[in-house]
Design a protein around this motif. Structure first.
Motif, PDB file in Angstrom:
ATOM      1  N   TYR A  56     -20.194  -3.707 -32.764  1.00  0.00           N
ATOM      2  CA  TYR A  56     -19.439  -2.620 -32.133  1.00  0.00           C
ATOM      3  C   TYR A  56     -20.192  -2.116 -30.912  1.00  0.00           C
ATOM      4  N   ASP A  57     -19.451  -1.672 -29.897  1.00  0.00           N
ATOM      5  CA  ASP A  57     -20.076  -1.032 -28.739  1.00  0.00           C
ATOM      6  C   ASP A  57     -20.746   0.276 -29.138  1.00  0.00           C
ATOM      7  N   THR A  58     -20.097   1.010 -30.049  1.00  0.00           N
ATOM      8  CA  THR A  58     -20.590   2.304 -30.501  1.00  0.00           C
ATOM      9  C   THR A  58     -20.543   2.361 -32.026  1.00  0.00           C
ATOM     10  N   PRO A  59     -21.508   1.750 -32.701  1.00  0.00           N
ATOM     11  CA  PRO A  59     -21.480   1.811 -34.163  1.00  0.00           C
ATOM     12  C   PRO A  59     -21.731   3.236 -34.647  1.00  0.00           C
ATOM     13  N   GLU A  60     -21.095   3.586 -35.751  1.00  0.00           N
ATOM     14  CA  GLU A  60     -21.322   4.906 -36.337  1.00  0.00           C
ATOM     15  C   GLU A  60     -22.675   4.904 -37.040  1.00  0.00           C
ATOM     16  N   VAL A  61     -23.577   5.715 -36.522  1.00  0.00           N
ATOM     17  CA  VAL A  61     -24.884   5.871 -37.140  1.00  0.00           C
ATOM     18  C   VAL A  61     -25.144   7.368 -37.233  1.00  0.00           C
ATOM     19  N   VAL A  62     -25.254   7.872 -38.444  1.00  0.00           N
ATOM     20  CA  VAL A  62     -25.549   9.284 -38.661  1.00  0.00           C
ATOM     21  C   VAL A  62     -26.689   9.391 -39.666  1.00  0.00           C
ATOM     22  N   ALA A  63     -27.459  10.447 -39.543  1.00  0.00           N
ATOM     23  CA  ALA A  63     -28.550  10.702 -40.478  1.00  0.00           C
ATOM     24  C   ALA A  63     -28.201  11.915 -41.319  1.00  0.00           C
ATOM     25  N   VAL A  64     -28.336  11.749 -42.608  1.00  0.00           N
ATOM     26  CA  VAL A  64     -28.088  12.835 -43.556  1.00  0.00           C
ATOM     27  C   VAL A  64     -29.414  13.112 -44.264  1.00  0.00           C
ATOM     28  N   PRO A  65     -29.922  14.319 -44.138  1.00  0.00           N
ATOM     29  CA  PRO A  65     -31.233  14.592 -44.746  1.00  0.00           C
ATOM     30  C   PRO A  65     -31.176  14.586 -46.266  1.00  0.00           C
ATOM     31  N   ILE A  66     -32.236  14.108 -46.856  1.00  0.00           N
ATOM     32  CA  ILE A  66     -32.407  14.181 -48.306  1.00  0.00           C
ATOM     33  C   ILE A  66     -33.158  15.475 -48.581  1.00  0.00           C
ATOM     34  N   THR A  67     -32.554  16.361 -49.353  1.00  0.00           N
ATOM     35  CA  THR A  67     -33.176  17.659 -49.609  1.00  0.00           C
ATOM     36  C   THR A  67     -33.778  17.758 -51.002  1.00  0.00           C
ATOM     37  N   GLY A  68     -33.666  16.706 -51.773  1.00  0.00           N
ATOM     38  CA  GLY A  68     -34.237  16.708 -53.112  1.00  0.00           C
ATOM     39  C   GLY A  68     -33.858  15.440 -53.835  1.00  0.00           C
ATOM     40  N   GLY A  69     -34.325  15.323 -55.054  1.00  0.00           N
ATOM     41  CA  GLY A  69     -34.020  14.149 -55.859  1.00  0.00           C
ATOM     42  C   GLY A  69     -35.180  13.796 -56.755  1.00  0.00           C
ATOM     43  N   SER A  70     -35.088  12.644 -57.348  1.00  0.00           N
ATOM     44  CA  SER A  70     -36.130  12.148 -58.242  1.00  0.00           C
ATOM     45  C   SER A  70     -37.405  11.874 -57.445  1.00  0.00           C
ATOM     46  N   ALA A  71     -38.492  12.493 -57.835  1.00  0.00           N
ATOM     47  CA  ALA A  71     -39.760  12.313 -57.131  1.00  0.00           C
ATOM     48  C   ALA A  71     -40.193  10.845 -57.152  1.00  0.00           C
ATOM     49  N   VAL A  72     -39.960  10.178 -58.263  1.00  0.00           N
ATOM     50  CA  VAL A  72     -40.346   8.762 -58.382  1.00  0.00           C
ATOM     51  C   VAL A  72     -39.516   7.915 -57.413  1.00  0.00           C
ATOM     52  N   TYR A  73     -38.215   8.152 -57.362  1.00  0.00           N
ATOM     53  CA  TYR A  73     -37.349   7.399 -56.447  1.00  0.00           C
ATOM     54  C   TYR A  73     -37.723   7.674 -54.994  1.00  0.00           C
ATOM     55  N   LEU A  74     -37.926   8.938 -54.649  1.00  0.00           N
ATOM     56  CA  LEU A  74     -38.256   9.280 -53.267  1.00  0.00           C
ATOM     57  C   LEU A  74     -39.602   8.692 -52.850  1.00  0.00           C
ATOM     58  N   ALA A  75     -40.548   8.612 -53.764  1.00  0.00           N
ATOM     59  CA  ALA A  75     -41.830   7.970 -53.465  1.00  0.00           C
ATOM     60  C   ALA A  75     -41.627   6.478 -53.204  1.00  0.00           C
ATOM     61  N   TRP A  76     -40.716   5.866 -53.954  1.00  0.00           N
ATOM     62  CA  TRP A  76     -40.395   4.450 -53.747  1.00  0.00           C
ATOM     63  C   TRP A  76     -39.768   4.239 -52.371  1.00  0.00           C
ATOM     64  N   VAL A  77     -38.853   5.119 -51.955  1.00  0.00           N
ATOM     65  CA  VAL A  77     -38.229   5.034 -50.636  1.00  0.00           C
ATOM     66  C   VAL A  77     -39.314   5.099 -49.559  1.00  0.00           C
ATOM     67  N   ILE A  78     -40.232   6.017 -49.697  1.00  0.00           N
ATOM     68  CA  ILE A  78     -41.323   6.154 -48.729  1.00  0.00           C
ATOM     69  C   ILE A  78     -42.148   4.860 -48.663  1.00  0.00           C
ATOM     70  N   GLU A  79     -42.517   4.351 -49.815  1.00  0.00           N
ATOM     71  CA  GLU A  79     -43.358   3.138 -49.856  1.00  0.00           C
ATOM     72  C   GLU A  79     -42.630   1.934 -49.263  1.00  0.00           C
ATOM     73  N   GLU A  80     -41.361   1.755 -49.580  1.00  0.00           N
ATOM     74  CA  GLU A  80     -40.607   0.592 -49.130  1.00  0.00           C
ATOM     75  C   GLU A  80     -40.181   0.686 -47.675  1.00  0.00           C
ATOM     76  N   SER A  81     -40.261   1.860 -47.076  1.00  0.00           N
ATOM     77  CA  SER A  81     -39.836   2.039 -45.687  1.00  0.00           C
ATOM     78  C   SER A  81     -41.014   2.081 -44.717  1.00  0.00           C
ATOM     79  N   LYS A  82     -42.227   1.951 -45.218  1.00  0.00           N
ATOM     80  CA  LYS A  82     -43.399   1.995 -44.350  1.00  0.00           C
ATOM     81  C   LYS A  82     -43.416   0.818 -43.389  1.00  0.00           C
ATOM     82  N   ALA A  83     -43.783   1.099 -42.153  1.00  0.00           N
ATOM     83  CA  ALA A  83     -43.916   0.035 -41.157  1.00  0.00           C
ATOM     84  C   ALA A  83     -45.004  -0.916 -41.582  1.00  0.00           C
ATOM     85  N   CYS A  84     -44.795  -2.184 -41.290  1.00  0.00           N
ATOM     86  CA  CYS A  84     -45.793  -3.214 -41.644  1.00  0.00           C
ATOM     87  C   CYS A  84     -46.979  -3.167 -40.728  1.00  0.00           C
TER      88      CYS A  84
END
Length: 84
Positions: A56-84
């Motif tokens: 698409y010329d203009t793909p829909e990209v929006v950011a929705v903040p995470i304001t809470g959740g499972s601490a274990v899951y959120l730690a996993w998101v952080i670990e898996e999203s780290k730059a190499c």
């Protein structure tokens, strides 16, 4: 995006029906929504990657903040999203 470590998880929802105005005309098209869980510091790189690889010329990209959740899951998101 996952392989590039721009997000920890992607969920594909669809097909959905999108109705929108594009270039002066109302369009109705099937689309698929991809929700990618990432960290705020990786969001800009994820947006850039999406724009560079989307057909698409203009793909829909929006950011929705995470304001809470499972601490274990959120730690996993952080670990898996780290730059190499």
């Amino acid at each position: 995006m996952i392989d590039a470590k721009l997000g920890a998880c992607a969920q594909i929802v669809g097909p959905i029906t999108s109705v929108y105005r594009w270039e002066g005309a109302v369009q109705t098209e099937p689309e698929w929504r991809v929700e990618i869980k990432t960290t705020s510091d990786r969001a800009a790189a994820l947006v850039d990657h999406t724009k560079a690889h989307h057909d698409y010329d203009t793909p829909e990209v929006v950011a929705v903040p995470i304001t809470g959740g499972s601490a274990v899951y959120l730690a996993w998101v952080i670990e898996e999203s780290k730059a190499c």
